[in-house]
Design a protein around this motif. Structure first.
Motif, PDB file in Angstrom:
ATOM      1  N   UNK A 124      41.466  60.772 122.379  1.00  0.00           N
ATOM      2  CA  UNK A 124      42.119  60.311 121.178  1.00  0.00           C
ATOM      3  C   UNK A 124      41.201  60.521 119.977  1.00  0.00           C
ATOM      4  N   UNK A 125      41.797  60.730 118.814  1.00  0.00           N
ATOM      5  CA  UNK A 125      41.031  60.980 117.597  1.00  0.00           C
ATOM      6  C   UNK A 125      40.050  59.843 117.295  1.00  0.00           C
ATOM      7  N   UNK A 126      40.477  58.597 117.522  1.00  0.00           N
ATOM      8  CA  UNK A 126      39.600  57.462 117.236  1.00  0.00           C
ATOM      9  C   UNK A 126      38.432  57.380 118.209  1.00  0.00           C
ATOM     10  N   UNK A 127      38.506  58.078 119.328  1.00  0.00           N
ATOM     11  CA  UNK A 127      37.413  58.104 120.291  1.00  0.00           C
ATOM     12  C   UNK A 127      36.395  59.189 119.950  1.00  0.00           C
ATOM     13  N   UNK A 128      36.886  60.408 119.751  1.00  0.00           N
ATOM     14  CA  UNK A 128      35.988  61.555 119.640  1.00  0.00           C
ATOM     15  C   UNK A 128      35.861  62.130 118.239  1.00  0.00           C
ATOM     16  N   UNK A 129      36.676  61.663 117.282  1.00  0.00           N
ATOM     17  CA  UNK A 129      36.662  62.292 115.964  1.00  0.00           C
ATOM     18  C   UNK A 129      37.055  63.745 116.080  1.00  0.00           C
ATOM     19  N   UNK A 130      36.171  64.632 115.634  1.00  0.00           N
ATOM     20  CA  UNK A 130      36.421  66.076 115.729  1.00  0.00           C
ATOM     21  C   UNK A 130      36.022  66.655 117.082  1.00  0.00           C
ATOM     22  N   UNK A 131      35.312  65.860 117.898  1.00  0.00           N
ATOM     23  CA  UNK A 131      34.954  66.336 119.225  1.00  0.00           C
ATOM     24  C   UNK A 131      33.459  66.338 119.484  1.00  0.00           C
ATOM     25  N   UNK A 132      33.078  67.005 120.562  1.00  0.00           N
ATOM     26  CA  UNK A 132      31.694  67.091 121.005  1.00  0.00           C
ATOM     27  C   UNK A 132      30.934  68.135 120.204  1.00  0.00           C
ATOM     28  N   UNK A 133      29.748  67.776 119.743  1.00  0.00           N
ATOM     29  CA  UNK A 133      28.881  68.716 119.034  1.00  0.00           C
ATOM     30  C   UNK A 133      28.351  69.775 119.983  1.00  0.00           C
ATOM     31  N   UNK A 134      28.576  71.055 119.635  1.00  0.00           N
ATOM     32  CA  UNK A 134      28.060  72.189 120.397  1.00  0.00           C
ATOM     33  C   UNK A 134      27.495  73.202 119.402  1.00  0.00           C
ATOM     34  N   UNK A 135      26.236  73.552 119.548  1.00  0.00           N
ATOM     35  CA  UNK A 135      25.574  74.422 118.573  1.00  0.00           C
ATOM     36  C   UNK A 135      25.710  75.904 118.877  1.00  0.00           C
ATOM     37  N   UNK A 136      26.241  76.245 120.034  1.00  0.00           N
ATOM     38  CA  UNK A 136      26.381  77.659 120.390  1.00  0.00           C
ATOM     39  C   UNK A 136      27.372  78.352 119.468  1.00  0.00           C
ATOM     40  N   UNK A 137      27.130  79.637 119.215  1.00  0.00           N
ATOM     41  CA  UNK A 137      28.035  80.436 118.408  1.00  0.00           C
ATOM     42  C   UNK A 137      29.397  80.617 119.079  1.00  0.00           C
TER      43      UNK A 137
END
Length: 321
Positions: free
Chosen positions: A288-301
């Motif tokens: 849900x949006x209230x749980x993850x916001x935009x999602x998991x941070x991943x730095x890979x291209x």
């Protein structure tokens, strides 16, 4: 009435004295891929508002800025001694150096402006916090990292956060650990819940939502926050869980993004541009949006191309609870 700020509760899992590894959280957000391109946070000053820091820790020596200060109600101005260990743990996740031992932080070449705001009982006044934020602005920090919180909205603290973002500083805050493992309930902690802050929730190492992570409409993204290995007082290492451990992953990641995009654009990024580039490096976990916001941070291209869809469809990354 004087407002008090508390350390966000966290769970200590295990103390370790002899270790040499890149922590799992650093790998999960794919910091190593950024390092391969020469981005390690060089020249980026990150202010850490916390319990101080063990500046003699072998993994942190050389990373502590000389203008680090004590804003707590105890000790001398230059005394950033960390009695509680929390600030040392956060600092290590951000910028522990590569020295052939111990752990490595997300941005091992970033500089840490340690601003001690908590006394030895883990309490701080909002006034302490505001003074530290204004000092970080004065010292031209690029990131302010705060793994702390209060259930009370303080307009003066909100104005301080606004001053920081208006000075083009990314203000990264832990979402809080009052969550009840349900995405449809609201738990808020300030300053994370201010819209100008970057509010970071926590996932575990299986990329499932941490059961304690606060959920609300101000969560911007999530990062590893369960069983996080990092530096601890006395040259030791500690495994800890909490959104306090998720936020510094994002603080360090911003330093890597600043390295990349300021080199590409040949100019200083605004806070809005930093946030936009950070959000571009997120992938939804199907929560849900209230749980993850935009999602998991991943730095890979990889998230810029069609591999992103396949990456998300990998069931290991989907929360199925």
């Amino acid at each position: 009435m004087e407002r008090k700020m508390k350390l966000i509760p966290y769970k200590t899992e295990q103390t370790v004295s002899d270790v040499y590894e890149i922590p799992a959280g650093v790998k999960i957000i794919q910091a190593l891929e950024a390092w391969e391109k020469g981005r390690k946070g060089n020249g980026v000053l990150i202010a850490v508002l916390d319990t101080g820091c063990d500046k003699e820790h072998p993994d942190l020596k050389g990373r502590i800025h000389q203008k680090s200060r004590n804003f707590s109600n105890e000790g001398e101005e230059n005394d950033i001694t960390d009695i509680l260990g929390h600030g040392t743990h956060v600092a290590g996740t951000i910028a522990a150096i590569e020295n052939g031992r111990g752990v490595v932080g997300v941005a091992p070449e970033a500089d840490l402006l340690i601003l001690k705001v908590f006394d030895d009982n883990g309490l701080a006044t909002n006034e302490n916090l505001i003074r530290a934020i204004d000092y970080a602005i004065l010292q031209k920090a690029r990131v302010i990292s705060m793994s702390l919180g209060s259930p009370f909205d303080d307009p003066n603290l909100h104005e301080a956060v606004k001053r920081a973002t208006q000075a083009e500083i990314a203000v990264v805050c832990a979402a809080g650990n009052e969550g009840d493992n349900r995405g449809n309930t609201v738990e808020k902690s300030f300053p994370a819940a201010y819209p100008e802050s970057i509010c970071v929730g926590a996932i575990n190492q299986n990329k499932h939502m941490a059961i304690f992570s606060n959920t609300n409409d101000q969560v911007d993204l999530v990062a590893p926050g369960v069983e996080i290995l990092s530096t601890w007082n006395g040259g030791n290492y500690q495994i800890i869980s909490g959104t306090s451990m998720a936020a510094p992953h994002v603080s360090g990641a911003i330093a890597l993004l600043i390295n990349q995009y300021e080199h590409e654009f040949n100019r200083r990024l605004t806070e809005g541009e930093i946030y936009a580039q950070l959000v571009k490096r997120t992938v939804s976990l199907g929560l849900q949006k209230d749980e993850e916001g935009n999602g998991l941070l991943l730095l890979s291209e990889r998230i810029y191309n069609n591999e992103a869809k396949a990456f998300v469809e990998n069931r290991e990354l989907i929360n199925t609870h």
